[in-house]
Design an enzyme around this catalytic site. Structure first.
Site, PDB file in Angstrom:
ATOM      1  N   GLN A  76      -3.874  -7.222  -1.751  1.00 65.39           N
ATOM      2  CA  GLN A  76      -3.582  -8.591  -2.173  1.00 65.39           C
ATOM      3  C   GLN A  76      -4.421  -9.597  -1.391  1.00 65.39           C
ATOM      4  OE1 GLN A  76       0.622  -8.484  -1.422  1.00 65.39           O
ATOM      5  NE2 GLN A  76       0.965  -6.931  -2.995  1.00 65.39           N
ATOM      6  N   GLY A 117       6.128  -5.732  -4.026  1.00 64.15           N
ATOM      7  CA  GLY A 117       6.808  -6.621  -4.951  1.00 64.15           C
ATOM      8  C   GLY A 117       5.909  -7.709  -5.489  1.00 64.15           C
ATOM      9  N   PHE A 118       4.647  -7.765  -4.994  1.00 65.22           N
ATOM     10  CA  PHE A 118       3.661  -8.742  -5.455  1.00 65.22           C
ATOM     11  C   PHE A 118       2.433  -7.978  -5.950  1.00 65.22           C
ATOM     12  CE2 PHE A 118       6.331 -11.011  -2.525  1.00 65.22           C
ATOM     13  CZ  PHE A 118       6.438 -12.290  -3.042  1.00 65.22           C
ATOM     14  N   CYS A 128      -2.347  -1.972   0.043  1.00 69.16           N
ATOM     15  CA  CYS A 128      -1.117  -2.692  -0.308  1.00 69.16           C
ATOM     16  C   CYS A 128      -1.257  -4.191  -0.042  1.00 69.16           C
ATOM     17  CB  CYS A 128       0.082  -2.070   0.419  1.00 69.16           C
ATOM     18  SG  CYS A 128       1.666  -2.442  -0.384  1.00 69.16           S
ATOM     19  N   PHE A 129      -0.669  -4.718   1.022  1.00 70.70           N
ATOM     20  CA  PHE A 129      -0.842  -6.130   1.345  1.00 70.70           C
ATOM     21  C   PHE A 129      -2.332  -6.430   1.508  1.00 70.70           C
ATOM     22  CE2 PHE A 129      -0.025 -10.089   3.776  1.00 70.70           C
ATOM     23  CZ  PHE A 129       1.003 -10.625   3.019  1.00 70.70           C
ATOM     24  N   HIS A 183      -0.040   3.446  -1.332  1.00 71.21           N
ATOM     25  CA  HIS A 183      -0.104   3.956   0.037  1.00 71.21           C
ATOM     26  C   HIS A 183      -0.715   5.357   0.057  1.00 71.21           C
ATOM     27  CE1 HIS A 183       2.941   1.059   2.019  1.00 71.21           C
ATOM     28  NE2 HIS A 183       2.654   0.598   0.807  1.00 71.21           N
ATOM     29  N   GLY A 187       2.092  -4.447   4.375  1.00 71.01           N
ATOM     30  CA  GLY A 187       2.978  -5.359   5.092  1.00 71.01           C
ATOM     31  C   GLY A 187       3.910  -6.091   4.153  1.00 71.01           C
ATOM     32  N   SER A 195       6.994  -2.679   5.677  1.00 71.00           N
ATOM     33  CA  SER A 195       6.903  -3.453   4.429  1.00 71.00           C
ATOM     34  C   SER A 195       8.271  -3.756   3.838  1.00 71.00           C
ATOM     35  CB  SER A 195       6.059  -2.701   3.393  1.00 71.00           C
ATOM     36  OG  SER A 195       4.736  -2.529   3.835  1.00 71.00           O
ATOM     37  N   GLU A 240      -1.818   7.069   2.507  1.00 72.03           N
ATOM     38  CA  GLU A 240      -1.463   7.898   3.674  1.00 72.03           C
ATOM     39  C   GLU A 240      -0.222   8.738   3.399  1.00 72.03           C
ATOM     40  OE1 GLU A 240       1.479   4.958   3.708  1.00 72.03           O
ATOM     41  OE2 GLU A 240      -0.671   4.711   3.482  1.00 72.03           O
TER      42      GLU A 240
END
Length: 389
Positions: A277, A317-318, A273-274, A363, A245, A55, A365
């Site tokens: 989104q 960051g998003f 995470c990604f 995250h 990612g 990432s 994990e």
């Protein structure tokens, strides 16, 4: 983007931000030049996991902890096969690592993988600058790459922005591979004999993620970021997972389309995470770029379904633009924000109320810790158990 050679500890180096702010220090790691987005990580430990997290592709990471490299580098803790950060910024690097698992110093590892870094920088001042002005493009230059500040600034300003960057395919696996389930005796189970099979779409997956699922009796088929819905269902999955990612989720039309097909079939779904989104976009919500993001292993998040507050690991960051104060109607049923960051009220999780799908922005994990959110993998197992029943 990085050109580098081996260098000496006292080689001068300079960091140039796109707004013209300049910091001077010494070369750390490889000598040369590198470019990326300047971001800061607040973790006090876990630098090896940070460096190898896909990432962080195309980002120059500033460590807020002043002492970095104390435990050296080992061969057990990387989250992927290589260092992904574009550059590394530290204040006081360890001169001699001290840990029984250490195989080499962090400086040696950065040089070995041609990662340009800088040390001796006032990282507190740099972090305050990024908090006030926001994450921005940056260049790190050392040795023969050093030139007049105006020339270096022009190079930095010529680099692409992170907003609009489509990066997942650059870091994801090119070929499908299988992580076998782990049995009660700690041994890998034969392929095809696990309790559950999960198709994991790799958008920049970390090694610990399929391991956490394997620990729970799940056989994980890790697919490329370009996988289609047909590729996903060729695995005959009990559940589908979308990983963390890099890059701008607004560019990830392919993964969004695949997730929408998964939602249509009501297959149990989990995103990190990604992947959070992507779920947001699949449900019809927008995404936006945070001013300076969340990065580190000490971010407080509340699970709104239980009221529990967790200390969590972040790298994003998003964020998803979804309403915090109501249940939303989507093409796939009702959805709500399940987790929220207590620092700034950023959406940290989503869940559907009418079918088995949920995601979190952080995250769980967390190889470097904390482990407060490991229960989310159990929640995924419960969804697959419920669907099977």
């Amino acid at each position: 983007m990085t050109t580098s050679t081996k260098g000496a500890v006292k080689t001068p180096a300079v960091l140039v931000l796109e707004d013209g702010r300049v910091f001077r220090g010494r070369a750390y790691g490889a000598v040369g030049e590198t470019f990326g987005e300047a971001v800061f990580s607040t973790g006090m430990t876990g630098y090896q996991e940070t460096l190898t997290d896909p990432s962080y592709h195309r980002q120059v990471v500033v460590m807020t902890a002043p002492h970095v490299g104390n435990t050296g580098v080992n061969d057990e803790d990387p989250e992927s096969q290589r260092i992904w950060v574009a550059g590394y910024v530290v204040r006081d690097p360890a001169r001699v690592p001290s840990n029984w698992r250490s195989r080499r110093s962090l400086d040696e590892e950065l040089r070995r993988q041609d990662v340009v870094g800088i040390s001796g920088v006032d990282t507190r001042a740099l972090t305050r600058h990024l908090r006030e002005r926001g994450a921005m493009r940056v260049g790190v230059f050392s040795g023969d790459a050093i030139a007049p500040d105006a020339e270096l600034l022009a190079k930095v300003q010529a680099q692409p922005q992170m907003k609009g960057a489509n990066l997942s395919a650059e870091v994801a696996t090119k070929e499908t591979y299988v992580v076998p389930a782990i049995g009660p005796d700690g041994e890998a189970l034969p392929i095809g004999t696990a309790r559950f099979t999960v198709a994991a779409v790799d958008l920049g997956i970390k090694g610990m993620t399929p391991h956490r699922m394997a620990e729970r009796g799940i056989e994980v088929h890790v697919l490329p970021a370009t996988a289609t819905a047909e590729d996903v269902y060729a695995v005959d999955p009990d559940g589908v997972f979308f990983s963390n990612g890099p890059g701008d989720p607004a560019t990830a039309d392919g993964p969004v389309a695949v997730m929408q097909e998964v939602l249509k079939r009501k297959t149990p779904l989990f995103g990190i995470c990604f992947g959070n989104q992507i779920l947001g976009r699949a449900l019809g919500f927008g995404t936006y770029k945070l001013k300076y993001g969340h990065r580190g292993i000490n971010q407080p998040v509340q699970d709104r379904t239980t009221g529990k507050v967790e200390v969590t690991a972040h790298n994003h960051g998003f964020a998803v633009d979804a309403p915090l104060d109501k249940v939303s109607d989507t093409p796939f049923g009702r959805a709500e924000v399940s987790h929220v960051c207590l620092n700034d009220q950023v959406v940290e999780g989503l869940q559907l109320l009418d079918q088995p799908a949920f995601s979190v922005q952080y995250h769980p994990e967390a190889a470097a810790g904390p482990h407060d959110a490991a229960y989310l993998f159990d929640r995924f197992v419960s969804l697959m158990e419920g669907q099977r029943a």
